[in-house]
Write a protein that holds these residues in place. Structure first.
Motif, PDB file in Angstrom:
ATOM      1  N   ASP A   1      41.834  37.054  34.782  1.00 57.12           N
ATOM      2  CA  ASP A   1      40.567  37.672  35.156  1.00 57.12           C
ATOM      3  C   ASP A   1      39.986  36.919  36.344  1.00 57.12           C
ATOM      4  O   ASP A   1      39.650  35.742  36.241  1.00 57.12           O
ATOM      5  CB  ASP A   1      39.611  37.622  33.960  1.00 57.12           C
ATOM      6  CG  ASP A   1      38.323  38.392  34.207  1.00 57.12           C
ATOM      7  OD1 ASP A   1      38.232  39.081  35.232  1.00 57.12           O
ATOM      8  OD2 ASP A   1      37.416  38.297  33.363  1.00 57.12           O
ATOM      9  N   GLU A   2      39.891  37.580  37.496  1.00 59.48           N
ATOM     10  CA  GLU A   2      39.395  36.954  38.716  1.00 59.48           C
ATOM     11  C   GLU A   2      38.191  37.736  39.240  1.00 59.48           C
ATOM     12  O   GLU A   2      38.286  38.930  39.507  1.00 59.48           O
ATOM     13  CB  GLU A   2      40.489  36.917  39.790  1.00 59.48           C
ATOM     14  CG  GLU A   2      41.713  36.093  39.418  1.00 59.48           C
ATOM     15  CD  GLU A   2      41.460  34.590  39.504  1.00 59.48           C
ATOM     16  OE1 GLU A   2      40.347  34.193  39.908  1.00 59.48           O
ATOM     17  OE2 GLU A   2      42.358  33.815  39.147  1.00 59.48           O
ATOM     18  N   LYS A   3      37.075  37.035  39.374  1.00 56.26           N
ATOM     19  CA  LYS A   3      35.859  37.677  39.891  1.00 56.26           C
ATOM     20  C   LYS A   3      35.707  37.490  41.395  1.00 56.26           C
ATOM     21  O   LYS A   3      35.167  38.356  42.084  1.00 56.26           O
ATOM     22  CB  LYS A   3      34.625  37.100  39.184  1.00 56.26           C
ATOM     23  CG  LYS A   3      34.589  37.363  37.683  1.00 56.26           C
ATOM     24  CD  LYS A   3      34.437  38.838  37.391  1.00 56.26           C
ATOM     25  CE  LYS A   3      34.137  39.113  35.917  1.00 56.26           C
ATOM     26  NZ  LYS A   3      35.229  38.705  35.014  1.00 56.26           N
ATOM     27  N   ASN A   4      36.134  36.350  41.910  1.00 56.37           N
ATOM     28  CA  ASN A   4      35.972  36.053  43.344  1.00 56.37           C
ATOM     29  C   ASN A   4      37.178  35.277  43.845  1.00 56.37           C
ATOM     30  O   ASN A   4      37.051  34.169  44.364  1.00 56.37           O
ATOM     31  CB  ASN A   4      34.693  35.242  43.574  1.00 56.37           C
ATOM     32  CG  ASN A   4      33.432  36.009  43.215  1.00 56.37           C
ATOM     33  OD1 ASN A   4      33.045  36.937  43.908  1.00 56.37           O
ATOM     34  ND2 ASN A   4      32.813  35.611  42.108  1.00 56.37           N
ATOM     35  N   PHE A   5      38.363  35.875  43.709  1.00 51.84           N
ATOM     36  CA  PHE A   5      39.574  35.156  44.110  1.00 51.84           C
ATOM     37  C   PHE A   5      39.691  35.130  45.633  1.00 51.84           C
ATOM     38  O   PHE A   5      39.519  36.153  46.308  1.00 51.84           O
ATOM     39  CB  PHE A   5      40.814  35.814  43.513  1.00 51.84           C
ATOM     40  CG  PHE A   5      42.088  35.069  43.803  1.00 51.84           C
ATOM     41  CD1 PHE A   5      42.418  33.924  43.087  1.00 51.84           C
ATOM     42  CD2 PHE A   5      42.950  35.496  44.804  1.00 51.84           C
ATOM     43  CE1 PHE A   5      43.586  33.229  43.357  1.00 51.84           C
ATOM     44  CE2 PHE A   5      44.113  34.815  45.076  1.00 51.84           C
ATOM     45  CZ  PHE A   5      44.425  33.671  44.349  1.00 51.84           C
ATOM     46  N   VAL A   6      39.989  33.950  46.152  1.00 56.13           N
ATOM     47  CA  VAL A   6      40.186  33.766  47.591  1.00 56.13           C
ATOM     48  C   VAL A   6      41.610  33.274  47.800  1.00 56.13           C
ATOM     49  O   VAL A   6      42.013  32.237  47.282  1.00 56.13           O
ATOM     50  CB  VAL A   6      39.194  32.743  48.174  1.00 56.13           C
ATOM     51  CG1 VAL A   6      39.433  32.588  49.674  1.00 56.13           C
ATOM     52  CG2 VAL A   6      37.758  33.190  47.902  1.00 56.13           C
ATOM     53  N   GLY A   7      42.378  34.040  48.544  1.00 56.12           N
ATOM     54  CA  GLY A   7      43.761  33.685  48.820  1.00 56.12           C
ATOM     55  C   GLY A   7      43.923  33.190  50.241  1.00 56.12           C
ATOM     56  O   GLY A   7      43.081  33.444  51.115  1.00 56.12           O
TER      57      GLY A   7
ATOM     58  N   TYR B   1      39.677  37.498  50.966  1.00 55.25           N
ATOM     59  CA  TYR B   1      38.658  37.654  49.939  1.00 55.25           C
ATOM     60  C   TYR B   1      38.937  38.942  49.157  1.00 55.25           C
ATOM     61  O   TYR B   1      38.790  40.043  49.687  1.00 55.25           O
ATOM     62  CB  TYR B   1      37.274  37.684  50.581  1.00 55.25           C
ATOM     63  CG  TYR B   1      36.898  36.370  51.232  1.00 55.25           C
ATOM     64  CD1 TYR B   1      36.135  35.432  50.539  1.00 55.25           C
ATOM     65  CD2 TYR B   1      37.335  36.070  52.520  1.00 55.25           C
ATOM     66  CE1 TYR B   1      35.809  34.216  51.129  1.00 55.25           C
ATOM     67  CE2 TYR B   1      37.020  34.856  53.114  1.00 55.25           C
ATOM     68  CZ  TYR B   1      36.257  33.934  52.413  1.00 55.25           C
ATOM     69  OH  TYR B   1      35.938  32.725  52.988  1.00 55.25           O
ATOM     70  N   TYR B   2      39.356  38.771  47.919  1.00 54.56           N
ATOM     71  CA  TYR B   2      39.738  39.912  47.078  1.00 54.56           C
ATOM     72  C   TYR B   2      38.550  40.403  46.251  1.00 54.56           C
ATOM     73  O   TYR B   2      37.694  39.612  45.835  1.00 54.56           O
ATOM     74  CB  TYR B   2      40.861  39.519  46.116  1.00 54.56           C
ATOM     75  CG  TYR B   2      42.204  39.309  46.769  1.00 54.56           C
ATOM     76  CD1 TYR B   2      43.092  40.365  46.938  1.00 54.56           C
ATOM     77  CD2 TYR B   2      42.602  38.038  47.193  1.00 54.56           C
ATOM     78  CE1 TYR B   2      44.337  40.176  47.510  1.00 54.56           C
ATOM     79  CE2 TYR B   2      43.843  37.837  47.778  1.00 54.56           C
ATOM     80  CZ  TYR B   2      44.703  38.908  47.937  1.00 54.56           C
ATOM     81  OH  TYR B   2      45.942  38.710  48.504  1.00 54.56           O
TER      82      TYR B   2
END
Length: 512
Positions: A407-413, A439-440
């Protein structure tokens, strides 16, 4: 026997409700369109060429109709069929399929069939169907499956078994013609009580006299329980055939009027006159025949788990909540019952649904499903949308709890060299930032270690497109589920090119 290859057919099947539960079903939750899909493989020994038949049976009530004349309307589906072997496309066809015309677009409770034939060499293929309702303009619905084709040139073999819904003598040769008969495919594996017989058609190739030890052999069709493989007494068809040429076409019939509800397989076998099996294959089906009990004893619904539910509003809710695990035929029955004031009818339907599905485990399986239903309503409901109607709720109820959730709310790759669409990206309407991060949007990745009837490690990726807390299915590699080749481009808000795999794409491929 001469056959017509690379042809298509559009046929009005009948003014009947669509019976669901097919070999594959396009999910109406994606795009509104509902269709049943199946395929069979056959062989032309004189030419040494295998070929494939595909069947699409459309539910016209899920399509939008447009006016075509002063008094006529019709629906149009854009169909794209792609067959791949490894990374190469070996067959592709894109065409518009028109429904039969009607004078009143509300009189759309019928189905219509599309049949395609095309050659393929022996091999393992990836098959993809994309369907789009052109009148409504909805997004395409996509189905993917594995397709295996193998026929040895000089050895005996047997084709797929295709069940037929209607058989009649051929008056004029057409694409439905086989061995002097017109045969309309039955494009599902759900057999309601109204279906009283199975009509399997298949072909036997390259069977020689030395193989059978004489001039004749027997074809035996037997119904067996899917769970145990044991033959069901009294449900068998046997016919003697002559060894004749490179193809022996076989059409037989098995009476199933008295076959109780349950999960079965029809096993077809070519045997020599000593009873030794030479060739065999099988096809599965689900039977619903609530008036015939396996034990022969009457059932008192009032004392069953379903009879204990006496609140009719709660029963209505439970019937509607069976949607994720129901076929189209079952959904329509449940919808009709919900509109009525019929407590016993609703109890009976709930009881028969679970006994058809689970047999002696009906009460326990219903209780587990009821607990799952409580869970999805608590965790996945949204205003005006109960949990079972959301994508996450539907997947949870259809396949059970996932083995892993990310569960990712503010995943940054990390933005790798050459992976973005420009040298700068706009973040939340602010000034452009230099390249370096992706920024996903919020997402959840669900992995199932095993789904019945599918390969291991199937993944579902849900996204919160509007950051509202409402997650929709964006992409999945599970059989029959929604597949979007550009899903990561959308999830990354366009920061990744269509053909680039970013960090979330790597997570998807790993399953975590």
């Amino acid at each position: 026997m001469k056959k017509t290859i690379c042809k298509s057919l559009v046929l009005l099947v009948g003014l009947v409700l669509l019976a669901g539960g097919a070999k594959a079903q396009f999910n109406p939750a994606q795009g509104g369109l509902s269709a049943l899909f199946g395929y069979s493989t056959f062989y032309l020994p004189e030419e040494g060429k295998p070929y494939v038949e595909t069947y699409l049976d459309f539910d016209a009530s899920t399509l939008k109709f447009a006016r075509t004349g002063d008094f006529t309307h019709r629906a149009t589906v854009e169909v794209t069929l792609v067959v791949r072997r490894s990374d190469s496309v070996v067959y592709v066809k894109k065409y518009d399929l028109n429904s039969p015309t009607v004078t009143d677009p509300k009189q759309n409770y019928f189905t219509f069939l599309d049949l395609q034939r095309f050659y393929l060499d022996n091999g393992i293929y990836d098959l993809e169907f994309s369907l789009r309702d052109k009148v409504s303009g909805a997004s395409p619905t996509v189905y993917n499956d594995k397709l295996v084709v193998y026929y040895a040139q000089d050895k005996p073999s047997i084709s797929s078994v295709q069940l037929m819904s209607k058989v009649s003598p051929t008056e004029q040769e057409n694409i439905l013609s086989r061995a002097g008969m017109d045969m309309l495919p039955y494009v599902n594996d759900f057999m309601p009580a109204t279906v009283t017989s199975l009509k399997p058609y298949f072909e036997i190739y390259n069977l020689k006299r030395q193989d059978v030890g004489g001039e004749q052999f027997d074809v035996v069709c037997t119904i067996v329980k899917k769970e145990t493989g044991a033959a069901v007494p009294g449900f068998e068809s046997k016919r003697r055939h002559h060894v004749a040429g490179a193809i022996v076409p076989v059409l037989q019939e098995v009476d199933i009027a008295a076959l109780p509800s349950g999960n079965y397989e029809l096993v077809v076998a070519a045997r020599d006159l000593n009873g030794e099996t030479l060739l065999s294959t099988r096809v599965g089906f689900q039977r619903s025949n609530p008036k015939v009990q396996a034990s022969g004893a009457p059932v008192d619904v009032a004392t069953s788990f379903a009879g204990l539910i006496t609140d009719e509003n709660l029963l209505n809710y439970y019937l509607k909540a069976l949607y994720p695990i129901s076929n189209e035929h079952q959904k329509r029955i449940a919808e009709g019952l919900v509109e009525k004031n019929d407590l016993l009818g609703k109890q009976t339907y709930l009881y028969e649904f679970w006994t058809d599905r689970s047999g002696l485990n009906a009460a326990a399986d219903w209780e587990q499903y009821r607990k799952w239903l409580e869970y999805v309503d608590e965790h996945y409901s949204y205003p005006q949308t109960p949990g079972y109607r959301t994508d996450r709720g539907r997947v949870y109820l259809q396949y059970g709890p996932p083995d892993h959730i990310r569960d990712e709310k503010n995943f940054v790759g990390a933005l790798r060299v050459g992976s973005g669409t420009s040298s700068q990206v706009m973040i939340s309407g602010n000034a452009p930032e230099s390249r370096g991060h992706i920024y996903y949007l919020p997402y959840q990745l669900w992995r199932y270690n095993r789904i019945e009837g599918d390969d291991a490690n199937r993944v579902f990726l849900f996204w919160d497109e509007m950051r509202s807390g409402y997650y929709k299915l964006l992409n999945s590699n599970a059989r029959g589920e929604h597949l979007d080749p550009y899903w990561e481009h959308r999830l990354s808000q366009g920061q990744l090119d269509d053909d680039v795999v970013g960090e979330v794409g790597e997570q998807f491929n790993r399953g975590y």
